[in-house]
Design an enzyme around this catalytic site. Structure first.
Site, PDB file in Angstrom:
ATOM      1  CD  GLU A  35      -2.578  -1.197   2.649  1.00  0.00           C
ATOM      2  OE1 GLU A  35      -3.466  -0.346   2.846  1.00  0.00           O
ATOM      3  OE2 GLU A  35      -2.268  -2.056   3.499  1.00  0.00           O
ATOM      4  NE  ARG A 262       4.940  -7.967  11.668  1.00  0.00           N
ATOM      5  CZ  ARG A 262       4.362  -6.774  11.555  1.00  0.00           C
ATOM      6  NH1 ARG A 262       3.061  -6.645  11.646  1.00  0.00           N
ATOM      7  NH2 ARG A 262       5.095  -5.711  11.329  1.00  0.00           N
ATOM      8  CE  LYS A 272       2.923   0.546   5.440  1.00  0.00           C
ATOM      9  NZ  LYS A 272       2.552   0.478   4.012  1.00  0.00           N
TER      10      LYS A 272
END
Length: 551
Positions: A35, A262, A272
């Site tokens: 994204e 992850r 983020k």
């Protein structure tokens, strides 16, 4: 001779191998779908290496770079450019042109219409607070929206009018009609479209309704013919919705979503949102601050792309959540730079050495290897004269038996030069040593002195007349605790010594140093020229990593 398969093995590759073996797929298509709402971090590097690595290792396999750009409020074209640059810098090529989910907005809209026509979606007018209330909790089922039974024709009409911009933000949304009693909260009639009057970096002002990420992602995968949609474990609860959407629209390809753990890295934030907060609070200089765990920050700090790829390979791909030691990443960087980093000398905290028995008018050019273990790198010249700079920590008036550097009445060897002996020193009014007076032995040039004298200490130096002044940014890890993401206030665990500024001198050879390419400053660490602030008039070097783990 049988050829040995050196490709990495993991459960995802085992699935792919089985799919190819059974004929389920004739070729493999992956994708990397960030994204564009921030810069990529080290966790994304793992995903990049996985997706593009699979495309590289399997015959006729490809990998797309696609931006899932469904939220124009938080997205920016600058992020698009930065992400594409990061992927290319890591050494990967995507299939064809860069893709965007927004390329498929018209198709995605039509699939939403199809769901409404099949009574699988409806326009809902609950506000945000009411929507949360109706959704229920993990232990209590939700209840149907009063708009859930709205006639198909009415929802179709309202949805078209939503697109036409007739309604305000938050007044209406399109929801999938699934199961408000589902134990999976993601399946309780999730929102798949919302009204948002925002300029989009790709589509401009064409749209005022935007599809939600979960609705968009699976359709984009299917449109592109993705065979294996790889994502991290937090999307495991999203997989039933991923499959539901594809099962209830008329699209043929059915990608398979597979989750892996992850990357959790010690002393590192990979959120983020939290990283952006550090920027907004001006605690770091930006997304590419060399202390940030972003790929751009690591590149600016001098981390080689090969080291990040090697790190991703070593940590592997599993379904087991774990935390990787930051030392493992730093070890990959050191190993790469030890083998490939040119050598140079720099003095970060200088004091002057005056060689009293060296002719004041004399100067010479000494020779040193660019890399002691790689003759192909050649040699470099070192100006040498009566006055030099050494590091302040390399001289003491009196030192114990373990102190192998310069002290009064003791000899040391200057790296790639002569043996010198300290005879006296000078201090300023505050008692700080400013000059050290030495004598040198002209017969001791190089590593093999003519007299065979063995000197235990070796120190680095820079000529005082012919050099380049430089600013040194000595970076260390940004946080004091190994799991800063667990802290309620990450600012409270910031490392106050994550950046220390020093000013000194480097060899003249470093005036033409390439930005982002790290050198080993002998006995100091690995440093690279800063890619933003360094100029010919003001050299700036960032410490990539220390010579050994010292935190």
């Amino acid at each position: 001779m049988t050829q040995v398969d050196t490709r990495p093995s993991n459960f995802i590759r085992n699935i792919i191998d089985d799919d190819l073996k059974t004929g389920k797929h004739q070729s493999i298509q992956t994708r990397f779908p960030p994204e564009p709402n921030g810069y990529l971090h080290i966790g994304h590097a793992k995903s990049i290496c996985l997706n593009f690595g699979i495309a590289k290792d399997y015959e006729n396999a490809t990998c797309n770079l696609r931006f899932d750009d469904t939220n124009p409020v938080k997205e920016d074209v600058d992020y698009v450019h930065a992400i594409a640059k990061d992927v290319a810098w890591l050494g990967f090529e995507w299939q064809g042109d860069i893709r965007y989910s927004s390329d498929y907005f018209e198709q995605i809209y039509n699939y939403a219409v199809e769901l409404i026509e099949n009574d699988k979606a409806y326009v809902c007018e609950l506000n945000a607070e009411q929507t949360r209330e109706y959704r229920g909790t993990l232990t209590c089922p939700g209840k149907d929206s009063p708009f859930r039974s709205r006639p198909v024709a009415e929802s179709l009409d309202l949805f078209k009018r939503m697109r036409a911009g007739e309604f305000s933000e938050g007044s209406m949304m399109l929801r999938a009609k699934i199961d408000m009693a589902s134990p999976n909260m993601k399946m309780r009639d999730p929102v798949i479209y919302r009204i948002r009057f925002a300029h989009h970096h790709q589509t401009g002002d064409k749209w005022c309704i935007y599809p939600m990420y979960d609705f968009t992602h699976c359709i984009s995968d299917a449109i592109e013919g993705v065979t294996h949609s790889l994502c991290t474990l937090e999307f495991e609860d999203h997989r039933p919705l991923y499959d539901w959407v594809l099962a209830n629209i008329s699209i043929a390809p059915k990608p398979r979503q597979i989750e892996f753990s992850r990357l959790n890295l010690q002393y590192t934030l990979t959120s983020k949102r939290k990283l952006n907060a550090l920027i907004e609070d001006k605690l770091v200089s930006g997304w590419d601050d060399p202390r940030m765990p972003t790929i751009s920050g690591m590149r600016r700090r001098g981390y080689p792309a090969t080291a990040l790829r090697e790190f991703s390979k070593r940590i592997g791909v599993t379904k087991q959540e774990n935390t990787v030691e930051l030392a493992s990443l730093e070890a990959c960087v050191r190993e790469d730079l030890e083998a490939n980093g040119p050598r140079a000398m720099a003095v970060l905290d200088p004091i002057k050495v005056i060689i009293t028995n060296y002719d004041e008018d004399k100067s010479e050019s000494l020779t040193a290897p660019v890399h002691p273990k790689d003759e192909t790198m050649g040699t470099r010249s070192l100006p040498f004269s009566r006055e030099l700079y050494i590091d302040r920590a390399d001289f003491k008036e009196v030192g114990n038996k373990h102190y192998k550097r310069l002290k009064l009445n003791q000899e040391v060897r200057l790296r790639n030069a002569y043996v010198i002996r300290a005879d006296d020193f000078k201090t300023d009014d505050a008692g700080n040593i400013t000059e050290v007076y030495c004598t040198y032995d002209a017969g001791t040039l190089g590593k093999n002195p003519e007299d065979g004298r063995k000197v235990k200490g070796v120190i680095h130096w820079v000529d005082a007349k012919i050099n380049k002044t430089a600013e040194f940014r000595v970076y260390d890890r940004l946080f004091l605790v190994d799991n800063p993401g667990a802290e309620s206030d990450v600012n409270s665990v910031l490392n106050p010594d994550s950046l220390i500024l020093k000013h000194g001198y480097v060899e003249t050879n470093l005036a033409e140093a390439v930005a982002e390419k790290a050198y080993q400053f002998e006995r100091e660490g690995y440093f690279c020229t800063d890619n933003k602030d360094s100029t010919a008039e003001h050299l700036v070097f960032n410490r990539t990593v220390a010579l050994r783990a010292t935190f």
